[in-house]
Design an enzyme around this catalytic site. Structure first.
Site, PDB file in Angstrom:
ATOM      1  N   ASP A  25       4.359  -3.227  -2.300  1.00  0.00           N
ATOM      2  CA  ASP A  25       4.115  -2.025  -3.087  1.00  0.00           C
ATOM      3  C   ASP A  25       2.705  -1.488  -2.903  1.00  0.00           C
ATOM      4  OD1 ASP A  25       4.873  -0.226  -5.401  1.00  0.00           O
ATOM      5  OD2 ASP A  25       3.161  -1.262  -6.299  1.00  0.00           O
ATOM      6  N   GLU A  66       4.761  -0.154   1.685  1.00  0.00           N
ATOM      7  CA  GLU A  66       4.712   1.178   1.081  1.00  0.00           C
ATOM      8  C   GLU A  66       3.277   1.666   1.254  1.00  0.00           C
ATOM      9  OE1 GLU A  66       5.748   3.514  -3.063  1.00  0.00           O
ATOM     10  OE2 GLU A  66       4.628   1.628  -3.144  1.00  0.00           O
TER      11      GLU A  66
END
Length: 471
Positions: free
Chosen positions: A180, A243
């Site tokens: 993330d 990401e």
């Protein structure tokens, strides 16, 4: 994981509830693995399942080696992993390395593991306010919500602790991680202000971010050192996808340590042939590094973002590009977003992308026997049960695309095509997509192998809103 793997994103809270409390859980995911096997995906990615106060719905972690009771137990995770592997599916977890929950014991016991300042600089959080929060006589950094203090990845103790986390889940059977917000991992050690922006960032930004050149508050020059520590802990076999909210031209050093990086140019491109082609060109300059995604828990679903009339062609595009592709739960049935502006639970207004999966046409879509945490969106019109045996359904198209994907060749070449068209070659097969509403002339060698609608390719013309594959 194979080069062209398709990873199915499961948002556990909204996939399947096994105990009637209205919240999806790991036992529910396990009970629905047959759907993923039937569909033909290669792996599933679980959005965060860790214990969390849910200030950011699991992206505020207070224990990296546990399972939130809402989702089950470590034993439920073990059973899910065992069954997934028995069915030929790999399993990815969502790693949140840049920040913890403010309720994580580390924040109390190891305050030196976080980033502090005597006074704030001009850095802004992702949600528009100052990225600094006063606690006592000092400020801590939070790149997202104040409940999510940023870790200091230049502290070797932080690196060692996170490496232990990575090894913990891999030893329990996880096959890798979706990582993330990894471009926020390291910031300027001098905490210098972000200067005013002098050129476009290259991806859409909120207005408060677009005014600044984001060169100090993220993506520090020594980020590659920390990324190598992540890869070191995971070993060569674990699949890592980042990401990274940066244009593809700036993917290094992420692409050097990870197997793939999410292609945000494509996710944000409008449904326009020239824009889509430009995004694909940018993201294929480093072969095999793009992880294709066109919707997820933070962005609108295919059927809403591109319009129901274009959703089939968008699915064809997503599932015929080279490299790994990520399919968000519900997109395979053409499920739409919830009501615009909905923010019952998520203060950033992302509830509308997170409504429960629709398994049948009942009021709760077969998601729960209780009261769902969010209501079904359009279960009567879009559900698995109604579409599974219909060869013309959206679900059947996605299943056919996944089967076709396994026959596509290794090569990739964008082809010249007329205005409104995208065309490319995968091995011996050619893909064409019409992004307009009118039929357009197209040259495809060979016979159609797949069309997004019966008769879409006829007499050398491709119907509006349609796509086809020929060989």
């Amino acid at each position: 994981m194979r080069r062209d793997a398709v990873v199915y994103q499961v948002y556990p809270r909204s996939f399947q509830d096994s105990d009637g409390d209205g919240i999806g859980d790991l036992a529910g995911v396990r009970s629905r693995l047959d759907h993923l096997v039937w569909l033909g995906v290669d792996a599933l990615w679980l959005s965060p399942i860790y214990p969390s106060p849910m200030a950011d719905f699991g992206y505020d972690v207070c224990d990296y080696t546990g399972v939130d009771p809402a989702f089950g137990t470590l034993e439920d995770f073990d059973a899910l992993t065992t069954d997934a592997h028995a069915n030929g599916l790999e399993l990815l977890l969502d790693l949140v390395p840049c920040h913890t929950s403010i309720e994580h014991p580390w924040f109390r016991e190891h305050p030196d593991w976080y980033i502090w300042a005597d006074r704030p600089n001009n850095w802004l959080s992702a949600f528009g306010d100052s990225a600094w929060k006063l606690l006592g006589d000092r400020y801590y950094l939070h790149s997202f919500y104040p409940e999510q203090p940023d870790l200091d990845w230049r502290n070797p103790e932080v690196i060692a602790a996170m490496q232990d986390v990575l090894r913990f889940w891999l030893e329990r059977g996880a096959d890798g991680y979706r990582i993330d917000a990894i471009d926020r991992l390291l910031k300027d050690p001098q905490l210098r202000d972000d200067p005013p922006a002098t050129e476009p960032f290259g991806l859409p930004l909120a207005e408060h971010e677009a005014r600044r050149a984001l060169i100090h508050s993220r993506n520090a020059p020594d980020t590659g050192d920390a990324l190598r520590r992540i890869r070191e802990a995971c070993g060569a076999d674990a699949f890592l996808v980042g990401e990274v909210y940066l244009p593809a031209a700036r993917w290094r050093p992420y692409s050097e340590s990870f197997d793939a990086v999410f292609a945000f140019e494509l996710l944000h491109a409008p449904w326009d042939a020239a824009a889509l082609r430009s995004a694909i060109e940018a993201c294929t300059r480093i072969p095999g590094q793009a992880a294709w995604v066109m919707s997820n828990h933070d962005f609108g679903r295919l059927a809403t973002r591109f319009g129901a009339e274009n959703a089939r062609a968008a699915a064809l595009l997503l599932l015929t590009l080279p490299g790994p592709a990520f399919l968000y739960q519900g997109d395979e049935i053409g499920q739409g977003d919830g009501p615009a502006g909905e923010a019952r639970f998520d203060r950033a207004g992302r509830d509308r992308y997170r409504h429960p999966m629709q398994w049948d046409g009942s009021p709760t879509g077969g998601f729960t026997t209780g009261e769902p945490w969010l209501a079904a969106v359009d279960a009567r019109e879009h559900n698995v049960e109604a579409q599974r045996d219909d060869p013309t359904s959206f679900l059947s198209l996605v299943r056919d695309l996944l089967a076709l994907r396994r026959t596509l060749g290794e090569g990739f070449e964008l082809l010249d095509a007329g205005e409104g068209l995208i065309a490319y070659r995968r091995g011996e097969q050619t893909v064409a997509i019409n992004t307009t509403s009118e039929p357009l002339p197209v040259t495809l060698a060979g016979e159609p192998r797949l069309e997004t609608a019966p008769g879409a390719l006829r007499d050398g013309r491709l119907a509006g809103h349609a796509g086809a594959v020929a060989s």
